[in-house]
Design an enzyme around this catalytic site. Structure first.
Site, PDB file in Angstrom:
ATOM      1  N   ILE A  31     140.737  43.595   6.723  1.00 35.83           N
ATOM      2  CA  ILE A  31     141.735  43.717   5.658  1.00 35.83           C
ATOM      3  C   ILE A  31     141.191  44.513   4.478  1.00 35.83           C
ATOM      4  O   ILE A  31     141.954  45.159   3.760  1.00 35.83           O
ATOM      5  CB  ILE A  31     142.258  42.342   5.210  1.00 35.83           C
ATOM      6  CG1 ILE A  31     141.157  41.501   4.564  1.00 35.83           C
ATOM      7  CG2 ILE A  31     142.887  41.593   6.369  1.00 35.83           C
ATOM      8  CD1 ILE A  31     141.678  40.234   3.919  1.00 35.83           C
ATOM      9  N   TYR A 184     132.223  26.973   5.778  1.00 36.48           N
ATOM     10  CA  TYR A 184     133.183  28.045   5.505  1.00 36.48           C
ATOM     11  C   TYR A 184     134.289  27.571   4.572  1.00 36.48           C
ATOM     12  O   TYR A 184     134.602  28.239   3.574  1.00 36.48           O
ATOM     13  CB  TYR A 184     133.785  28.571   6.811  1.00 36.48           C
ATOM     14  CG  TYR A 184     134.769  29.700   6.600  1.00 36.48           C
ATOM     15  CD1 TYR A 184     134.337  30.952   6.173  1.00 36.48           C
ATOM     16  CD2 TYR A 184     136.140  29.514   6.811  1.00 36.48           C
ATOM     17  CE1 TYR A 184     135.236  31.994   5.964  1.00 36.48           C
ATOM     18  CE2 TYR A 184     137.045  30.551   6.604  1.00 36.48           C
ATOM     19  CZ  TYR A 184     136.588  31.783   6.182  1.00 36.48           C
ATOM     20  OH  TYR A 184     137.479  32.809   5.968  1.00 36.48           O
ATOM     21  N   LYS A 188     135.238  28.941   0.718  1.00 38.86           N
ATOM     22  CA  LYS A 188     136.528  29.520   0.372  1.00 38.86           C
ATOM     23  C   LYS A 188     137.261  28.686  -0.676  1.00 38.86           C
ATOM     24  O   LYS A 188     138.014  29.233  -1.499  1.00 38.86           O
ATOM     25  CB  LYS A 188     137.376  29.708   1.634  1.00 38.86           C
ATOM     26  CG  LYS A 188     136.888  30.873   2.498  1.00 38.86           C
ATOM     27  CD  LYS A 188     136.921  32.163   1.695  1.00 38.86           C
ATOM     28  CE  LYS A 188     136.420  33.376   2.421  1.00 38.86           C
ATOM     29  NZ  LYS A 188     136.500  34.615   1.635  1.00 38.86           N
ATOM     30  N   THR A 221     140.963  40.236  12.845  1.00 35.94           N
ATOM     31  CA  THR A 221     139.957  41.201  12.410  1.00 35.94           C
ATOM     32  C   THR A 221     138.646  40.837  13.086  1.00 35.94           C
ATOM     33  O   THR A 221     138.554  39.856  13.822  1.00 35.94           O
ATOM     34  CB  THR A 221     139.763  41.153  10.877  1.00 35.94           C
ATOM     35  OG1 THR A 221     139.133  39.905  10.531  1.00 35.94           O
ATOM     36  CG2 THR A 221     141.095  41.250  10.145  1.00 35.94           C
TER      37      THR A 221
END
Length: 317
Positions: A31, A184, A188, A221
């Protein structure tokens, strides 16, 4: 933003970026690359740092295949290394002193590293790359942000921030390491807390700079294809395989929330954007769900202070 009475935001809705200088981390793929491509297409000067000059140059070449006259500059930056962040900031200061930056997009990240890894600074790799590095980079580059309306700092978080929690006794996963819904999601959630707390501090300082954020939903991705394989529970991997054709989107569509946060005139102070589809997995940009913990002011203040200690720098506004 998409409502019943408005047209969905697309890349065609990005205003002209002529005369604007943009820095996007992790823009050599996924992205980040799509965001860099669209902003370059609209006339922005894009600085594109990657972990190696070869990767940065490759991305520059691919952008110029679509936008031959694109003003794109490669550079080296490894967010997992605080020394590399400082070196890049020094490079930027030497190259472009003064208030010369219109837009900073903290996009680069790693996801679900299978086994706990430590960076050269002794920090858990996901927390360091996804949060500590971007925090320090923003602190060091903030003096270069143009103090005028239109200047923005965008932090890319993730929908899994809703499953995250900040464990001050386990920030580096020293007690227990869970690749996806531990390290993770914590990194975030920290990004989202940072985005919101930064806006509070910018507002208190009287700065016109906006702190906005976004998450891409379930965008396909190299983050997905190379990161979490083999570390998610079997049931979740099966579910993701089933959902992928129905609930995922490509990187170009996954970049739209970031582009909305970065360039839409309708993005609001401290706004956070994600896809409008089921569970915010795919679709056009709309205001996204904000994890309740991200709104905890005491937590935000404590995390900010602890982060300054970890990176060895004060974030002065």
């Amino acid at each position: 933003m998409t409502t019943k009475n408005s047209t969905p935001f697309t890349a065609n809705d990005i205003p002209s970026q002529q005369g604007r200088r943009v820095l996007i981390t992790g823009a050599n793929s996924g992205i980040g690359f799509e965001a860099a491509l669209e902003l370059a297409r609209k006339g922005a000067e894009v600085i594109l740092p990657a972990r190696s000059l070869d990767k940065a140059n490759d991305a520059v070449a691919r952008i110029r295949q679509s936008v031959p006259n694109a003003a794109v500059t490669p550079a080296i930056l490894d967010l997992a290394s605080l020394a590399s962040v400082r070196a890049f900031a020094a490079f930027y200061t030497e190259r472009s002193p003064g208030q010369t930056l219109d837009l900073l997009i903290n996009n680069a990240g790693v996801m679900a590293v299978p086994r706990r890894e430590l960076t050269v600074d002794g920090y858990e790799r996901q927390f360091a790359t996804n949060y500590l590095g971007p925090f320090l980079l923003t602190a060091l580059l903030y003096p270069h942000m143009k103090q005028r309306h239109g200047a923005r700092i965008v932090t890319v978080a993730s929908g899994v921030s809703n499953q995250g929690k900040i464990e001050f006794d386990n920030l580096q996963s020293e007690r227990v390491y869970s690749p996806m819904f531990g390290a993770y999601s914590q990194s975030k959630l920290a990004d989202l807390i940072f985005q919101l707390e930064l806006q509070r501090r910018l507002t208190a300082a009287g700065s016109p700079v906006l702190s906005t954020g976004a998450h891409p939903g379930y965008a396909i991705t190299n983050l997905q294809t190379s990161g979490p394989a083999g570390v998610l529970p079997l049931g979740m991997r099966i579910a993701m395989t089933i959902l992928k054709p129905l609930a995922s989107q490509d990187a170009a569509h996954g970049a739209l929330p970031t582009l909305y946060a970065a360039a839409s005139p309708r993005a609001t102070t401290g706004g956070y954007y994600g896809p409008n589809g089921f569970q915010e997995l795919k679709g056009h940009p709309v205001p996204a769900k904000i994890a309740p913990l991200a709104k905890d002011l005491a937590l935000a203040k404590r995390l900010w202070g602890e982060t300054e200690r970890l990176v060895g720098a004060r974030f002065e506004l």
